[in-house]
Scaffold this active site. Structure first.
Site, PDB file in Angstrom:
ATOM      1  N   GLY A   1       8.274  -7.711  -3.946  1.00  0.00           N
ATOM      2  CA  GLY A   1       9.725  -7.816  -4.087  1.00  0.00           C
ATOM      3  C   GLY A   1      10.244  -8.520  -5.316  1.00  0.00           C
TER       4      GLY A   1
ATOM      5  N   GLU B   1       2.006  -8.882  -2.600  1.00  0.00           N
ATOM      6  CA  GLU B   1       1.928  -7.428  -2.855  1.00  0.00           C
ATOM      7  C   GLU B   1       2.964  -6.989  -3.877  1.00  0.00           C
ATOM      8  OE1 GLU B   1       3.106  -5.923   0.945  1.00  0.00           O
ATOM      9  OE2 GLU B   1       1.214  -6.391   1.906  1.00  0.00           O
ATOM     10  N   PRO B   2       2.874  -7.472  -5.109  1.00  0.00           N
ATOM     11  CA  PRO B   2       3.884  -7.069  -6.092  1.00  0.00           C
ATOM     12  C   PRO B   2       3.643  -5.657  -6.601  1.00  0.00           C
ATOM     13  CG  PRO B   2       2.249  -8.486  -7.108  1.00  0.00           C
ATOM     14  CD  PRO B   2       1.857  -8.345  -5.668  1.00  0.00           C
ATOM     15  N   GLY B   3       4.725  -4.936  -6.827  1.00  0.00           N
ATOM     16  CA  GLY B   3       4.621  -3.608  -7.428  1.00  0.00           C
ATOM     17  C   GLY B   3       5.447  -3.579  -8.694  1.00  0.00           C
ATOM     18  N   ARG B   4       6.771  -3.579  -8.527  1.00  0.00           N
ATOM     19  CA  ARG B   4       7.701  -3.459  -9.638  1.00  0.00           C
ATOM     20  C   ARG B   4       7.434  -4.482 -10.753  1.00  0.00           C
ATOM     21  NH1 ARG B   4      12.999  -1.664  -8.813  1.00  0.00           N
ATOM     22  NH2 ARG B   4      12.736  -2.267  -6.638  1.00  0.00           N
TER      23      ARG B   4
ATOM     24  N   TYR C   1      20.230   4.255  -6.273  1.00  0.00           N
ATOM     25  CA  TYR C   1      20.534   2.834  -6.024  1.00  0.00           C
ATOM     26  C   TYR C   1      21.570   2.286  -7.000  1.00  0.00           C
ATOM     27  CZ  TYR C   1      15.683   3.491  -4.369  1.00  0.00           C
ATOM     28  OH  TYR C   1      14.532   3.963  -3.803  1.00  0.00           O
TER      29      TYR C   1
ATOM     30  N   CYS D   1      22.720  19.815 -11.797  1.00  0.00           N
ATOM     31  CA  CYS D   1      24.053  20.181 -11.319  1.00  0.00           C
ATOM     32  C   CYS D   1      24.547  19.247 -10.218  1.00  0.00           C
ATOM     33  CB  CYS D   1      24.032  21.619 -10.831  1.00  0.00           C
ATOM     34  SG  CYS D   1      23.460  22.691 -12.151  1.00  0.00           S
ATOM     35  N   GLU D   2      24.608  17.985 -10.497  1.00  0.00           N
ATOM     36  CA  GLU D   2      25.164  17.000  -9.577  1.00  0.00           C
ATOM     37  C   GLU D   2      25.767  15.891 -10.420  1.00  0.00           C
ATOM     38  OE1 GLU D   2      23.437  15.757  -6.136  1.00  0.00           O
ATOM     39  OE2 GLU D   2      22.053  17.441  -5.931  1.00  0.00           O
TER      40      GLU D   2
ATOM     41  N   TYR E   1       8.579   2.975  -9.662  1.00  0.00           N
ATOM     42  CA  TYR E   1       9.485   3.859  -8.913  1.00  0.00           C
ATOM     43  C   TYR E   1      10.153   4.873  -9.842  1.00  0.00           C
ATOM     44  CZ  TYR E   1       8.498   0.055  -5.734  1.00  0.00           C
ATOM     45  OH  TYR E   1       7.828  -0.884  -4.984  1.00  0.00           O
TER      46      TYR E   1
HETATM   47  N1  LLP Z   1       4.895  -4.364   0.092  1.00  0.00           N
HETATM   48  C1  LLP Z   1       5.583  -3.563   0.930  1.00  0.00           C
HETATM   49  C2  LLP Z   1       5.241  -3.558   2.353  1.00  0.00           C
HETATM   50  C3  LLP Z   1       6.616  -2.756   0.430  1.00  0.00           C
HETATM   51  O1  LLP Z   1       7.295  -1.964   1.263  1.00  0.00           O
HETATM   52  C4  LLP Z   1       6.933  -2.784  -0.949  1.00  0.00           C
HETATM   53  C5  LLP Z   1       8.008  -1.946  -1.509  1.00  0.00           C
HETATM   54  C6  LLP Z   1       6.166  -3.632  -1.790  1.00  0.00           C
HETATM   55  C7  LLP Z   1       5.166  -4.422  -1.227  1.00  0.00           C
HETATM   56  C8  LLP Z   1       6.405  -3.711  -3.273  1.00  0.00           C
HETATM   57  O2  LLP Z   1       7.667  -4.175  -3.592  1.00  0.00           O
HETATM   58  P1  LLP Z   1       8.043  -4.501  -5.105  1.00  0.00           P
HETATM   59  O3  LLP Z   1       7.222  -5.702  -5.537  1.00  0.00           O
HETATM   60  O4  LLP Z   1       7.718  -3.321  -5.916  1.00  0.00           O
HETATM   61  O5  LLP Z   1       9.478  -4.805  -5.060  1.00  0.00           O
HETATM   62  N2  LLP Z   1      12.219   2.765  -4.690  1.00  0.00           N
HETATM   63  C9  LLP Z   1      12.883   1.474  -4.751  1.00  0.00           C
HETATM   64  C10 LLP Z   1      11.954   0.352  -4.310  1.00  0.00           C
HETATM   65  C11 LLP Z   1      11.374   0.525  -2.926  1.00  0.00           C
HETATM   66  C12 LLP Z   1      10.418  -0.556  -2.526  1.00  0.00           C
HETATM   67  C13 LLP Z   1       9.725  -0.237  -1.231  1.00  0.00           C
HETATM   68  N3  LLP Z   1       8.754  -1.188  -0.801  1.00  0.00           N
HETATM   69  C14 LLP Z   1      13.438   1.256  -6.153  1.00  0.00           C
HETATM   70  O6  LLP Z   1      13.280   2.126  -7.005  1.00  0.00           O
HETATM   71  O7  LLP Z   1      14.054   0.218  -6.412  1.00  0.00           O
END
Ligand code: LLP
Length: 457
Positions: free
Chosen positions: A264, A298-301, A341, A369-370, A398
């Site tokens: 997150g 669990e970082p992604g973004r 978003y 076309c939106e 994402y």
């Molecule tokens: N762990 C779990 C259980 C999750 O559901 C998520 C993201 C993460 C970790 C990673 O979160 P992050 O560190 O990336 O914030 N498509 C949306 C974001 C959806 C996130 C869903 N879950 C966007 O483009 O902003």
């Protein structure tokens, strides 16, 4: 802080120069224009065409090391699992595997991808509110590190499957701490009304149930309260609740070895202040330092977002009485975040000449076309004639993973830069691939007669 519902004030947008300066892996060169790491983006656009995703491997590695150093410096036993959903390309997954990261997966596809990229099964955590039976069977067969259980119903399902397979799954209960992460409504996951996690008040009883069931061994707790979180306060609140629950469970005689604190961490899309990993590490320490638990994050973004961009070309500039529309060859089918978003992404011209021209407001749109196919409104940009190229910033997370073939548009190509070298990591598919797996039924090839039984009264 709630997501802004009113449009952002363009007067407060960072300038083109401020966008570059805040991103150390981007630079402006007098001849080469915009450069990612050490590769001019125009060379990639010349060779591969547009739209094309470009990722900086050096940038991802630097961010992985920054995050790990911050976590280690906290003195806690913390392990990072990359959230595969943010960008699931094998090249990205192998990079994080080589950096020693585990993986957080949410489907059979992500589990198989992570394994294919070399992530060891015992470093994989499986999250998600609806895990399929076949995905669970695979996870149990591979004896992955941990399954984060999201409901009482799922706990029973895993127990039955595991017992039938003669396995014992390490499970953590994902609890819903009922904390508002202050992020966009569509990516908030930790409030009581969200579909995620086990209601906080039911968690202790369910932990006891897990301890009594065959095929599962409860090893701890998990939570993930949302994405693009821009302050530490929601983390502090959620972790305090988790720490309380660890005390309660231990007082009831249960072992609690691990707490998965989710992902997150937000990134500065609009150059806004956001917490650094050091801040998150301090909050983890504050909540858990006296608990002797192994922590997961669990970082992604945060790891991949800033390391990627979407290269696009201007098809034409449409002038109306009220607005200048810069129409790109990339659309919401490629990068859906602004449409979905209302998210703000920096947009930079990539040619050296365009980077120094005076700016004037423009709406930057795609060809779809939106009306929601709009990347930016009233953005201050140089004139940008046809064939000019731009980079849409912070699109490494994402981005490609959420793209579609809407309007019969093939997926954009993907390129990975590493220092002064670059590689195409996904080819642009030929248009014909869009319908290669479709079948048009021949007339009357099969019949499926209706039953003659009368309809029930
Ligand atoms: N762990 C779990 C259980 C999750 O559901 C998520 C993201 C993460 C970790 C990673 O979160 P992050 O560190 O990336 O914030 N498509 C949306 C974001 C959806 C996130 C869903 N879950 C966007 O483009 O902003």
């Amino acid at each position: 802080m709630a997501a802004p519902s009113a449009p952002l004030d363009p007067a407060e947008d960072p300038s083109l120069e401020e966008l570059v300066v805040a991103r150390p892996f981007l630079s402006r060169h007098a001849f080469d224009g915009l450069v990612l790491e050490d590769v001019p983006l125009s060379s990639i656009a010349d060779a591969v065409g547009t739209p094309t995703w470009v990722y900086g491997a050096g940038t991802m590695r630097a961010r992985a090391r920054h995050l790990r150093a911050a976590l280690q410096a906290s003195g806690m036993d913390v392990h990072a699992h990359y959230a595969v959903k943010a960008n699931d390309h094998l090249a990205v997954l192998s990079l994080f595997a080589a950096e020693g990261f585990g993986a957080d997966v949410v489907s059979e596809g992500e589990l198989r991808r992570a394994r294919a990229a070399g992530v060891p099964a015992d470093r994989i955590v499986f999250s998600g509110v609806g895990k399929s039976v076949s995905a669970l069977r695979l996870a149990l067969g591979e004896e992955i590190e941990q399954i984060n259980v999201e409901s009482a119903e799922e706990l029973e399902m895993i127990s039955a499957l595991a017992a039938a397979m003669g396995r014992t799954a390490r499970v953590a209960l994902r609890v819903n701490p009922d904390v508002d992460a202050g992020t966009h409504e569509k990516i908030s996951t930790g409030r009581a009304q969200d579909k995620f996690g086990i209601p906080f008040a039911e968690a202790a009883a369910l932990y006891a149930r897990a301890a009594a069931l065959p095929g599962v061994r409860p090893v701890g707790l998990a939570a993930h309260i949302g994405s693009q979180i821009e302050t530490l306060e929601p983390y502090r609140a959620a972790f305090a609740r988790l720490a309380d629950l660890v005390h309660t469970l231990r007082a009831a005689g249960h072992a609690v070895e691990t707490v998965d604190c989710g992902g997150g961490l937000g990134i500065p899309y609009r150059n806004q202040p956001v917490p650094r990993p050091e801040g998150l590490a301090a909050v983890l320490r504050g909540a858990f330092h006296n608990l002797d638990v192994r922590l997961l994050v669990e970082p992604g973004r945060w790891l991949v977002g800033p390391a990627g961009l979407l290269l696009a070309s201007v098809i034409l500039v449409k002038q109306t009485e009220g607005a200048r529309f810069v129409v790109l060859d990339a659309g919401m089918n490629d990068l859906v975040r602004p449409a979905m978003y209302d998210s703000w992404h920096g947009i930079l011209p990539i040619a050296a000449a365009d980077l120094v021209l005076p700016v004037e407001p423009a709406d930057v749109v795609g060809p779809i076309c939106e009306s929601s196919d709009t990347f930016a409104r009233r953005r201050r940009l140089p004139p940008l004639g046809p064939a000019a190229r731009v980079a849409i910033l912070d699109a490494g997370a994402y981005g490609a993973v959420m793209s579609s073939a809407y309007n019969a548009r093939p997926r954009a190509a993907e390129v990975m830069v590493d220092g002064d070298r670059w590689t195409v990591i996904r080819e642009r598919p030929p248009l014909e691939a869009l319908w290669a797996d479709e079948h048009v039924p021949a007339p009357a090839t099969q019949t499926a007669p209706l039953s003659r039984a009368p309809a029930p009264a």
